[in-house]
Design a protein around this motif. Sequence first.
Motif, mmCIF file in Angstrom:
data_model
loop_
_atom_site.group_PDB
_atom_site.id
_atom_site.type_symbol
_atom_site.label_atom_id
_atom_site.label_comp_id
_atom_site.label_asym_id
_atom_site.label_seq_id
_atom_site.Cartn_x
_atom_site.Cartn_y
_atom_site.Cartn_z
ATOM 1 N N HIS A 1 60.471 35.711 -54.369
ATOM 2 C CA HIS A 1 60.426 36.707 -53.192
ATOM 3 C C HIS A 1 59.090 37.520 -53.517
ATOM 4 N N ALA B 1 56.468 30.622 -45.751
ATOM 5 C CA ALA B 1 57.488 31.521 -45.794
ATOM 6 C C ALA B 1 57.979 31.901 -44.740
ATOM 7 N N LEU C 1 61.233 30.568 -49.813
ATOM 8 C CA LEU C 1 60.240 31.749 -49.910
ATOM 9 C C LEU C 1 60.491 32.749 -49.081
ATOM 10 N N THR C 2 60.688 33.852 -49.612
ATOM 11 C CA THR C 2 60.790 35.116 -48.808
ATOM 12 C C THR C 2 59.400 36.064 -48.965
#
Length: 349
Positions: free
Chosen positions: A221, A243, A288-289
């Motif tokens: 993150h 992302a 993926l953030t």
Amino acid sequence: MTCFLDVPAMSRLVQDVGVSRLLGELADTIRHDFVRWQDFEKCARLTSQSRTGVHELMPVASDDHYAFKYVNCHPENTTSGLFSVMGMGVLADAKTGYPLLLCELTLATALRTSAMSLVAARALARPGARRMALIGNGAQSDFQAVAFHSLFGIDEISVFDVDPSATDKLMRNLSDYRALKIIRADSISQAVRGADIVTTVTANMAHAHVLTPAMIEPGMHINAVGGDCTGKTELHADVLRGARVFVEFEPQTRMEGEIQQLPDDFAVVDLWRVLAGTEAGRQSAEQLTVFDSVGFALEDYSTLRYFHALAAKRCAGVEVELVPRPDDSKDLFRYTRPADVRPTLYRIG
């Protein structure tokens, strides 16, 4: 009368409450107001670019209050011993327009920015996150480290800055947090290796590639905090393309955030919808953030509201007369006659 919180008064409040507790209460206040998103009249901040930086006015309103913050970003200030970011703000009664609070928002903005990063990470980071990378070790970094160690459970932070003295300062300020392991990295890629959360808080006024695709690992993150005005970014565009990206107020983030590098149809998610439970956040442990954090006026509204209540509870600050106290509300001219001007009364907390 208006409550006035200057820097000494704000400093005393923070010390009395304690940094960790205050950050937690402020994060809860911000989250509460974001869930009430539709109760507010919102707009992107008004900006004025100068040769060396940017000046910004950030207004927001509800049925109860109107608030604004003036803030700047002048990265070259640090070479002259000045802060690169400073701010001040007002909270007013929406029913009468009278100012309730006049407040310093330099220290308070650092607190609210780290509290907002905490709100986002709680909603978006994968469960069990314990290791964080902190890229950029300037004035904001200490607050980020304390928030994530004390309130998120991060027990290891890898730190890097192109200025070694900034990292020296960070490690010195965190020396009392003995349960927190701090690793001084030699490069950005070394710092982010194995991190659950990566926070970027750099100050370079440019389209920088602080994080590149080669540095990214599944499930990370990213709190991208440093890119907060037009022409200033920290992430390579391909990091964003790979992302799920979350924003505060999309019209503003399109102009100022990391996504200014991408077409207008690039899909993003409003963070408030995640907090309100109407939109999914992280969709898998491997995803993926990215929280594309630019700083939004609602966060300052929450901050002003929180400190107004805290000052009243602890009798902090002073009361000042920003608006005349009329015997006759139609007679303002009387204040041009010295004999009719009453002395200002201060009540020191």
